[in-house]
Each structure stands twice: as structure tokens, then as C-alpha cells.
Design an enzyme around this catalytic site. Sequence first.
Site, mmCIF file in Angstrom:
data_model
loop_
_atom_site.group_PDB
_atom_site.id
_atom_site.type_symbol
_atom_site.label_atom_id
_atom_site.label_comp_id
_atom_site.label_asym_id
_atom_site.label_seq_id
_atom_site.Cartn_x
_atom_site.Cartn_y
_atom_site.Cartn_z
ATOM 1 C CD GLN A 139 18.553 16.752 -22.939
ATOM 2 O OE1 GLN A 139 19.255 17.747 -23.116
ATOM 3 N NE2 GLN A 139 18.012 16.479 -21.768
ATOM 4 C CB CYS A 140 22.240 12.405 -20.542
ATOM 5 S SG CYS A 140 23.568 11.966 -21.684
ATOM 6 N N PRO A 273 15.120 19.289 -28.149
ATOM 7 C CG PRO A 273 15.158 17.278 -26.946
ATOM 8 C CD PRO A 273 15.984 18.135 -27.867
ATOM 9 C CE1 TYR A 274 12.825 18.067 -22.183
ATOM 10 C CE2 TYR A 274 14.959 17.311 -22.956
ATOM 11 C CZ TYR A 274 13.735 17.042 -22.390
ATOM 12 O OH TYR A 274 13.400 15.765 -22.039
ATOM 13 N N GLY A 275 13.808 23.913 -24.237
ATOM 14 C CA GLY A 275 14.240 25.300 -24.345
ATOM 15 C C GLY A 275 15.662 25.453 -23.865
ATOM 16 N N GLY A 276 15.966 24.760 -22.775
ATOM 17 C CA GLY A 276 17.307 24.770 -22.227
ATOM 18 C C GLY A 276 17.556 23.497 -21.454
ATOM 19 C CG MET A 277 20.115 19.635 -20.525
ATOM 20 S SD MET A 277 18.842 18.975 -19.417
ATOM 21 C CE MET A 277 19.878 18.259 -18.136
ATOM 22 C CD GLU A 278 18.815 20.966 -15.765
ATOM 23 O OE1 GLU A 278 18.331 20.054 -15.093
ATOM 24 O OE2 GLU A 278 18.258 21.442 -16.779
ATOM 25 C CG HIS A 302 14.347 27.248 -15.707
ATOM 26 N ND1 HIS A 302 13.317 27.083 -14.824
ATOM 27 C CD2 HIS A 302 14.759 25.997 -16.050
ATOM 28 C CE1 HIS A 302 13.104 25.792 -14.628
ATOM 29 N NE2 HIS A 302 13.971 25.114 -15.358
ATOM 30 C CD GLU A 303 17.760 25.567 -18.449
ATOM 31 O OE1 GLU A 303 18.204 24.668 -17.714
ATOM 32 O OE2 GLU A 303 16.603 25.526 -18.920
ATOM 33 C CG HIS A 306 18.232 23.673 -13.364
ATOM 34 N ND1 HIS A 306 17.562 22.785 -12.546
ATOM 35 C CD2 HIS A 306 17.429 23.857 -14.454
ATOM 36 C CE1 HIS A 306 16.411 22.450 -13.112
ATOM 37 N NE2 HIS A 306 16.298 23.089 -14.256
ATOM 38 C CD GLU A 325 13.249 21.329 -14.187
ATOM 39 O OE1 GLU A 325 13.210 22.565 -14.006
ATOM 40 O OE2 GLU A 325 14.065 20.780 -14.946
ATOM 41 C CG ASP A 383 12.367 11.589 -21.305
ATOM 42 O OD1 ASP A 383 12.473 12.595 -20.586
ATOM 43 O OD2 ASP A 383 13.329 11.045 -21.868
ATOM 44 C CE1 TYR A 391 10.956 22.722 -16.083
ATOM 45 C CE2 TYR A 391 9.534 20.792 -16.248
ATOM 46 C CZ TYR A 391 10.723 21.443 -16.558
ATOM 47 O OH TYR A 391 11.668 20.808 -17.326
ATOM 48 N NE ARG A 574 11.133 25.021 -24.761
ATOM 49 C CZ ARG A 574 11.036 26.172 -24.095
ATOM 50 N NH1 ARG A 574 11.003 27.312 -24.774
ATOM 51 N NH2 ARG A 574 10.969 26.188 -22.780
#
Length: 617
Positions: A139-140, A273-278, A302-303, A306, A325, A383, A391, A574
Amino acid sequence: MAKKLGPDTHSYGNFHDAIVTHYHLQLRADFSRKIFHGYVDVSVSVKTDGAKFVLLDTKSLAVERCVEKATGHALLHTLPEHHESLGVCLKVPLPESAQKAGSHTVIRIFYNTTEQSAGIQWFEPSQTNGKRHPYVYTQCEAILARTLLPCQDTPAVKAPYTIAVSVPSPLVAACSGTAVGQNPTFEEDGYLTYHYEQKLPIPAYLIAIVAGALKKAEIGPRSLVWTEKELLDASVHEFSADTEKYIKAGEEITGIPYSWGQYDCVVLPNAFPYGGMENPQLTFLSASLLAGDRSLTNVVAHEIAHSWAGNFVSNSSWSDFWLNEGFCVYLERLILAKVNNSQAVRHFEMLIGYNDLKKTVADLGADNEFTKLQPDLTGIDPDEAFSKIPYEKGSLFLYFLETKVGGQQNMLGWINHLYNTYMGKSFATADMKASFIKYFTEKGTDKAALDSIDWNTWLTAPGLPPFDPSASLANELTATCDALAEKWLKHAGEGCTSADLDKFSSKQKMYFLDVIITNGLPLNHQTLEKMDSLYGLSKTRNVEIACRYIVIGLKSKYEPAKPLAKDFLSIHGRGLYVRPLFRALNDFDHAFAVEVYKINRSRFHAIIRNMFDSLLL
């Protein structure tokens, strides 16, 4: 005063002089040591005459040596600067043949990650659903690519990449690109090597790897879902109905084809840690979204948004994160409205978002720097500033602009123009503002309307913006929620029955609880007990509803909420849930919050640990 590292305050990269144009990673996963080891080939293009070196970002990496790939000649690197939060500068001299503008070179850097590499999360078999094989994912975002590879870790620099990642059989690896060649190739020692290529230029934070006992299934004509077999059927059910609809809607709304080829998803463990990552071509999703009723698939919308907002066109710095966002949320809600053939859906989602914005400002404080659309993040890990502000405040600003230029279609005409202008590039808020004013001035938009936009207040003032959309967005979906909330807030639920929520969608239940959170806390304990006995909120499978109910209980100092919070936090990681729950739990009972945190800390991602270690250890 905090020091800027380079042209981007969060990166040492000297990309005005020497810019990275391509990465090739050759990595092997060592699950016993919890590291990747191998090398990265960094292609560099020199932009100014006399450039002597390229500067790269690293953090928690062990760099062994650097060589010129073409000749094998050693390049004696140094580590001249260090920042506690932002990492270590890797300075690599350029070969003499590559010190003039327009010249190119490829530098091979041998290195390994470490157990402290925060962008990588490793799971023991016991922490997975299958319980038999280990698991790892990266997760970058925002600035953790530097913990995976030496790179110019700034959204201002976009480059394609290729990767060959080796994992022990029978594990499967997937990456944010297209599978190429024979996949996998078999190594003599029992490892399997998977090969991927991302042809389009992306910021380094979108480089992504996941490996585990993964299975895949089709969820659309250009989409697969990857996950452990124990979650595969549930994942197919959750995401197969809408994914392709969302992609097509995004294409129609932006007027720009989906340019990435395949759109796949991987459902990760709940600790994500997130709902989604694009990550392009491989969206990462949390297993917490598997509600069973497809009520949380807006995260997929949402993703997918992106694919245009953030990936196709990127913010050039993290102080301009709202360009990523805010635009994405704006497009996401248009996608949902189109798929559902209802502007009321868009307006309802916007009201939920506005409630989230109000809750966030209340939690952070109306004068907090991080409630600005353009916060000063110099010397700060982005972060630390992560919240709903970019958002919801960002998308609200775009909706406000929409009201000034004659509506949705006019706004989308400009977004199409903006994205075609910056295709494959990054841009700043100043660029966005200049584009907006020029475009609509040339279109003959009312000058008084354009002049009335208070850009400075929207972009640089903290707190809530001077625009409340609630009255104009209210509709039949919100009216019933507001009426029910009023019964609980003013009359302690008198006259309420167990059938009240039967016709509510999951989103309406969320909105109902948000009205209570923003208007009625603390609640009387007898009222809370009655609410749960009627509605069974403590037993819901929907994490969004459960989190809201638990927050209401904790902020009302309701003892039964504490074990609910403990159980919830032992499953879900999350940040959207963990942050408000631990803050409310800590305010209620610090010792209990510390106990719950210590039990679960090893399962939480480093992003979460960095957020709460100082408070709860």
C-alpha cells in the site's frame, strides 16, 4: 520552519534536472524474513546540462550497490540527507555520458526491503482466511512507495513500469498492470515468477503487489476478482452486478474511454487500511465491503472514477490531494446517478458526504490546518493529514462551481477539456483554476457569476465552506430519515416500531444515524437500548451502519458499546472506521482503548499504527 526536501516538499527527487522515465523491478518475496529482495532498473532522462546525479527517495530500505546497467560500472551512491518521517535521500552519480540535457541512462540498484518497510504488510497463515499460506500486499499511497523501491516518490513524476516478482509455490502474485509472457515462469527452487507491465505513466504510489493463495473469477467482460477461495463466491456476488456498469458510465460521463485495458479487483483481508485503493488495473478492496447486499459497491464506483481522476490525470503534490479525491467523488456520484437513473441518488450521496464533512470538521476542529483544501504539509507525512476533507470539501467545491456555470453538462464539458489537456500528466490547483476561468470565459459564461467565486476562502480557509447544500439537495430519500431521526432526538423514540427501517436502504440507515451523530449526542442510555432492541443495529453485517451505531454508543458513554467496539476492531482495520472508534473509545475509557489496541496492533497496517501508537501505547 519545516524544510522542503526538493521541488516537491515530500520528495528528495531532483526531477527538474534528472527525471525517472521507467522502472523495472525484479523482486523475490521472502516470507520468513518478511522482505522483498532483488533490484530495480531506474531509467533516467536528463533535463539540464551539467546534471551530475539523480536523487531518489528511500525509507527503511537496505541499498547494497548501484551500477550503470549498460556497462556494469559501479556508481558510488551516498545517503546525504535524512528526515524522520520522509525518509533517506539516495544520491546516485550519473555516468559522464549522461550529464547533458536529452541524454538517458539506466541505473540498476540492488537492494532489499526491511521489516520496517511500512508500505508492505505481511500476514502469517493464521492471519488469513485459508489458514494455510502466508500473504503479502503493498500500500504505497501516499509516500510509501519509497519503502518498496528507490524512486522519485512524488505524484509530479509519472512513469510506466514492469515487474517480475517471485513467490513460493503455490502462491499467486498479481500487480497493477497487465500480465505478460508466460505467467508464471517456474524456477528451479520451487518459486514461481509472475510478470506484469504497466504501459501508461503512473505515480510511484500506484505500483502495487499482492501475493497469497489467490483465486480468480470473472465479474465482467473486462474484469476479474482475485481473493482467497474462502471469499471468492461472496466477492463475485458483491461486485459482478455493477462493475461493468460503472466503467461504462465513467466513460460516458467523462467523454474519455477507459484507457487501462483490464479492470480487475482484489479483495484483501479486513486489516487493509482503506475501503479501496485505485491501483490501475488491480483495484484493492477491503473484505469489509462484503455486506452481502451490494450496498457498499459505491466504493468500486469510486475506484473506477480514479481511472480518470488521479490515475489518468494526477495531482502534482500532496497539498493538492483534493484534485485527486475531490474530482473522484464528484465523478463517482455522477456514475451512481447514471447507473441508477436517478439524480435523487446523487443528491442523497452528496448529503451523506456533507454530513461526513461536518463530522470531520467537528472532530478535527474548525481551525485545524488539515481542514483546508490546500493545507501546508511541509515536513509532515501526508497520511497524518488524511481525512474526508479532500474528498467531501473538494467535491462540494466542484458542485458549487457547477452551480455557477450553468449546470452539470457544462461542468463536464470543462472536465473533459481539463483531462485531455493534462492526459498522462500531473497538475496543480493553480493550473485547475486557470483552466476553469479561461474555459468558461471563452464559453461566454456570466462574468458576474465567475467573479463571485471566492477561490481563496474555498482553498485556504479552514473549517466548513460558506456553502450549505442541504436545502437544495433534500428529497424524498432524506425526508423519511429526517422524520425518524426527529422522533428519536426530540421524543426518545416514542411511537417508533421495529418496522421503521424495513423500507430504508442501507444508505438511508447511514443517513439516519448521521443525523443523530451530528445533532443529538449524547443520547440517553435508555433511548439507545430501545433503539437497538427495535432495530437490531448491534447485529448488523453492514460495517458502515455498525460503525455509526457504535460511535453513537461510545460518545454517549454507553457501556454496551465497549464490547461492540472491541469485537469490531478485532476484525476491521479500515482507517475510516478505526479512527473514529478509537478516538471515541479513548475519550470514554482510555485503559480499555489501550487494551483493545494492544491486542490488535500487530494486525493493523503501519498507517494505523503510526496514527495511534503515541496515544494508545
